[in-house]
Write a protein that holds these residues in place. Structure first.
Motif, short mmCIF file in Angstrom:
data_model
loop_
_atom_site.label_atom_id
_atom_site.label_comp_id
_atom_site.label_asym_id
_atom_site.label_seq_id
_atom_site.Cartn_x
_atom_site.Cartn_y
_atom_site.Cartn_z
N ALA A 174 0.89 -1.25 -0.38
CA ALA A 174 -0.22 0.02 -0.19
C ALA A 174 0.86 0.75 0.31
CB ALA A 174 -0.75 -0.04 1.57
N ASP A 175 0.12 2.39 -0.49
CA ASP A 175 0.94 3.64 -0.33
C ASP A 175 1.06 4.26 0.94
OD1 ASP A 175 1.73 3.61 -2.86
OD2 ASP A 175 -0.05 4.66 -3.77
N LYS A 176 2.24 4.32 1.94
CA LYS A 176 2.44 4.93 2.80
C LYS A 176 2.92 5.86 2.58
CE LYS A 176 0.84 1.30 5.78
NZ LYS A 176 1.92 0.65 6.83
N GLY A 177 3.19 7.67 4.12
CA GLY A 177 4.19 8.29 3.48
C GLY A 177 4.47 8.94 5.11
N TYR A 178 5.07 10.09 5.17
CA TYR A 178 5.08 11.12 6.26
C TYR A 178 5.42 12.55 5.41
CZ TYR A 178 10.19 10.52 4.79
OH TYR A 178 11.58 11.06 3.70
N PHE A 179 4.93 13.70 5.99
CA PHE A 179 5.72 14.52 5.83
C PHE A 179 6.36 15.85 6.63
CE2 PHE A 179 1.91 14.94 8.50
CZ PHE A 179 2.24 16.04 8.71
N PHE A 180 6.53 16.69 6.02
CA PHE A 180 7.90 17.91 6.71
C PHE A 180 7.46 19.59 5.87
CE2 PHE A 180 10.61 15.80 3.88
CZ PHE A 180 11.16 16.66 3.51
N LEU A 181 8.14 20.11 6.91
CA LEU A 181 8.02 21.17 6.44
C LEU A 181 9.35 21.89 5.55
CD1 LEU A 181 7.13 23.83 9.49
CD2 LEU A 181 5.90 23.29 7.10
N SER A 182 9.32 22.12 4.25
CA SER A 182 10.13 22.06 3.42
C SER A 182 11.79 23.12 3.75
CB SER A 182 10.16 22.95 1.42
OG SER A 182 9.68 24.02 2.27
N ASP A 183 11.32 23.73 4.86
CA ASP A 183 12.96 24.17 5.47
C ASP A 183 13.52 23.85 6.59
OD1 ASP A 183 10.64 24.99 7.45
OD2 ASP A 183 11.18 27.49 6.89
N GLU A 184 12.25 22.19 6.72
CA GLU A 184 13.08 21.79 7.71
C GLU A 184 14.37 20.48 7.32
OE1 GLU A 184 10.00 21.10 10.92
OE2 GLU A 184 9.98 23.37 11.14
N ASN A 185 14.55 19.65 8.33
CA ASN A 185 15.01 18.39 7.77
C ASN A 185 14.57 17.18 7.48
OD1 ASN A 185 17.60 19.23 8.12
ND2 ASN A 185 18.02 18.82 10.04
N ASP A 186 14.17 16.65 7.10
CA ASP A 186 13.52 15.34 6.42
C ASP A 186 14.51 14.23 7.16
OD1 ASP A 186 13.02 12.80 5.49
OD2 ASP A 186 13.68 13.32 3.32
N TRP A 187 13.60 14.29 8.29
CA TRP A 187 14.13 13.02 8.94
C TRP A 187 13.60 10.90 9.01
CZ3 TRP A 187 8.89 10.35 10.67
CH2 TRP A 187 8.08 11.23 10.22
N GLY A 188 12.11 11.48 7.84
CA GLY A 188 12.89 9.95 6.93
C GLY A 188 11.69 9.30 7.54
N GLY A 189 10.71 9.92 8.44
CA GLY A 189 9.78 9.30 8.90
C GLY A 189 9.47 8.42 9.87
N PRO A 191 7.61 1.44 10.26
CA PRO A 191 6.09 0.85 10.60
C PRO A 191 4.60 1.44 10.56
CG PRO A 191 7.41 -0.01 11.97
CD PRO A 191 8.78 1.07 11.04
N PHE A 192 5.44 2.93 11.28
CA PHE A 192 4.08 3.79 11.30
C PHE A 192 3.92 4.99 10.61
CE2 PHE A 192 6.72 2.11 15.89
CZ PHE A 192 5.34 1.13 15.89
N ASP A 193 4.51 5.39 9.15
CA ASP A 193 4.16 5.91 8.07
C ASP A 193 2.56 6.08 7.89
OD1 ASP A 193 6.66 6.73 8.00
OD2 ASP A 193 6.94 5.66 6.51
N MET A 194 1.79 6.73 8.21
CA MET A 194 1.18 6.38 7.41
C MET A 194 0.11 6.61 6.20
SD MET A 194 -0.38 10.45 9.25
CE MET A 194 1.43 11.41 9.42
N ARG A 195 -0.65 6.24 5.49
CA ARG A 195 -1.92 5.90 4.46
C ARG A 195 -1.53 7.00 4.55
NH1 ARG A 195 -5.55 4.71 7.95
NH2 ARG A 195 -6.85 6.16 6.77
N LEU A 196 -1.57 7.00 2.41
CA LEU A 196 -1.48 8.22 1.90
C LEU A 196 -2.86 9.15 1.92
CD1 LEU A 196 -0.51 9.49 -0.59
CD2 LEU A 196 -1.11 8.18 -1.61
N ASP A 197 -3.97 8.61 2.05
CA ASP A 197 -4.80 9.43 1.63
C ASP A 197 -4.44 10.63 3.49
OD1 ASP A 197 -5.45 6.97 3.88
OD2 ASP A 197 -7.68 8.15 2.99
N GLU A 198 -5.25 9.67 4.40
CA GLU A 198 -3.94 9.87 5.80
C GLU A 198 -3.25 11.40 6.09
OE1 GLU A 198 -3.56 9.51 10.47
OE2 GLU A 198 -3.66 7.23 9.12
N VAL A 199 -1.82 11.12 5.51
CA VAL A 199 -0.90 11.36 4.76
C VAL A 199 -0.92 13.66 4.65
CG1 VAL A 199 1.11 10.82 3.25
CG2 VAL A 199 2.22 11.75 5.14
N ILE A 200 -2.13 13.54 3.56
CA ILE A 200 -2.01 14.30 2.26
C ILE A 200 -3.41 15.29 3.34
CG2 ILE A 200 -3.13 14.66 0.51
CD1 ILE A 200 -2.25 12.34 -0.62
#
Length: 77
Positions: A29-44, A47-56
């Motif tokens: 399934a598509d899963k993911g995480y988000f962050f602000l563009s001017d902050e570090n990408d902490w890598g999600g 296994p706790f990444d959110m479903r695509l619809d929820e993360v968006i």
């Protein structure tokens, strides 16, 4: 209103929310995480990444809370 842009060739220069999407799990399934563009990408959170619809939806809320108008979705290999 917050705009969602999928895998743009040119990322916006203004501050925005970035969503990284990847395939995970069984069944896959598509899963993911988000962050602000001017902050570090902490890598999600693995296994706790959110479903695509929820993360968006959460990314859109974060953008709205921060006064931003753009969410950029990028598929990670």
């Amino acid at each position: 209103m917050v705009s969602v842009i999928w895998a743009p060739a040119d990322k916006p220069t203004e501050r925005h929310v970035v969503v990284h999407v990847h395939r995970d799990g069984m069944p896959s399934a598509d899963k993911g995480y988000f962050f602000l563009s001017d902050e570090n990408d902490w890598g999600g959170a693995g296994p706790f990444d959110m479903r695509l619809d929820e993360v968006i939806e959460r990314a859109k809320q974060k953008a709205s809370d921060e006064g931003l108008i753009t969410v950029v979705v990028v598929r990670k290999p």
